[in-house]
Design a protein around this motif. Structure first.
Motif, short mmCIF file in Angstrom:
data_model
loop_
_atom_site.label_atom_id
_atom_site.label_comp_id
_atom_site.label_asym_id
_atom_site.label_seq_id
_atom_site.Cartn_x
_atom_site.Cartn_y
_atom_site.Cartn_z
N UNK A 94 -6.34 3.15 19.09
CA UNK A 94 -7.00 4.30 18.48
C UNK A 94 -6.08 5.52 18.48
N UNK A 95 -5.35 5.73 19.58
CA UNK A 95 -4.41 6.85 19.64
C UNK A 95 -3.26 6.66 18.65
N UNK A 96 -2.73 5.45 18.57
CA UNK A 96 -1.66 5.18 17.61
C UNK A 96 -2.17 5.37 16.18
N UNK A 97 -3.38 4.99 15.91
CA UNK A 97 -3.96 5.20 14.59
C UNK A 97 -4.09 6.67 14.25
N UNK A 98 -4.46 7.48 15.25
CA UNK A 98 -4.58 8.92 15.03
C UNK A 98 -3.21 9.55 14.75
N UNK A 99 -2.18 9.10 15.48
CA UNK A 99 -0.82 9.63 15.28
C UNK A 99 -0.31 9.26 13.88
N UNK A 100 -0.45 7.98 13.51
CA UNK A 100 0.00 7.53 12.19
C UNK A 100 -0.79 8.25 11.09
N UNK A 101 -2.07 8.44 11.29
CA UNK A 101 -2.89 9.15 10.30
C UNK A 101 -2.46 10.60 10.15
N UNK A 102 -2.12 11.25 11.26
CA UNK A 102 -1.67 12.65 11.19
C UNK A 102 -0.35 12.76 10.45
N UNK A 103 0.57 11.84 10.71
CA UNK A 103 1.86 11.84 10.00
C UNK A 103 1.65 11.58 8.51
N UNK A 104 0.80 10.61 8.19
CA UNK A 104 0.52 10.30 6.78
C UNK A 104 -0.14 11.50 6.09
N UNK A 105 -1.04 12.17 6.77
CA UNK A 105 -1.70 13.34 6.21
C UNK A 105 -0.68 14.45 5.92
N UNK A 106 0.25 14.67 6.84
CA UNK A 106 1.27 15.70 6.63
C UNK A 106 2.16 15.35 5.45
N UNK A 107 2.56 14.09 5.35
CA UNK A 107 3.43 13.67 4.24
C UNK A 107 2.71 13.84 2.91
N UNK A 108 1.49 13.38 2.83
CA UNK A 108 0.72 13.51 1.58
C UNK A 108 0.45 14.97 1.27
N UNK A 109 0.12 15.76 2.26
CA UNK A 109 -0.19 17.17 2.05
C UNK A 109 0.99 17.96 1.51
N UNK A 110 2.17 17.75 2.09
CA UNK A 110 3.34 18.49 1.65
C UNK A 110 3.92 17.93 0.36
N UNK A 111 3.74 16.64 0.12
CA UNK A 111 4.30 16.04 -1.09
C UNK A 111 3.43 16.29 -2.31
N UNK A 112 2.16 15.96 -2.22
CA UNK A 112 1.27 16.03 -3.37
C UNK A 112 0.14 17.03 -3.22
N UNK A 113 -0.12 17.47 -2.02
CA UNK A 113 -1.29 18.32 -1.79
C UNK A 113 -1.06 19.79 -2.05
#
Length: 116
Positions: free
Chosen positions: A10-29
């Motif tokens: 669950x912790x690893x999922x939260x970390x990967x989700x946060x990184x993915x959110x940052x990448x998507x946010x800065x790239x396309x968001x």
């Protein structure tokens, strides 16, 4: 103290989700850093100042001596040198100290308004 087995994934999922959110946010968001927003704001401010001061330059040009001769010379000048013509005539230099880049931008905008 025992940590449940499901906690680590669950912790690893939260970390990967946060990184993915940052990448998507800065790239396309449309997210930007503070430096990028400061640079964008500075460009908009400079454009607004030039737009606001160009009509004063036009008025200064029109109230100078030999308006007809100067306007004829301005129209004969190459399009890329019209701003320099206005700048050398002193019509783009307004009250207060302006940076050379801003004076050149005001002169170019003034020349465009005079030619139109």
């Amino acid at each position: 103290m025992k940590i449940p087995v499901e906690t680590k994934p669950a912790l690893w999922g939260a970390v990967v989700g946060a990184v993915a959110l940052a990448i998507v946010g800065f790239s396309w968001g449309g997210w930007v850093t503070g430096g990028t927003s400061e640079a964008s704001a500075a460009q908009r401010v400079n454009a607004a100042v030039v737009t606001a001061l160009a009509p004063f330059c036009v008025e200064k040009f029109q109230h100078s001596t030999d308006v007809a001769t100067n306007l004829e010379a301005l129209k004969k000048a190459q399009s890329w040198s019209r701003g320099e013509f206005v700048e050398k005539g002193g019509w783009a230099t307004l009250l207060g100290s302006q940076s050379p880049e801003r004076v050149a931008a005001i002169a170019s905008a003034c020349a465009e308004l005079l030619i139109a």
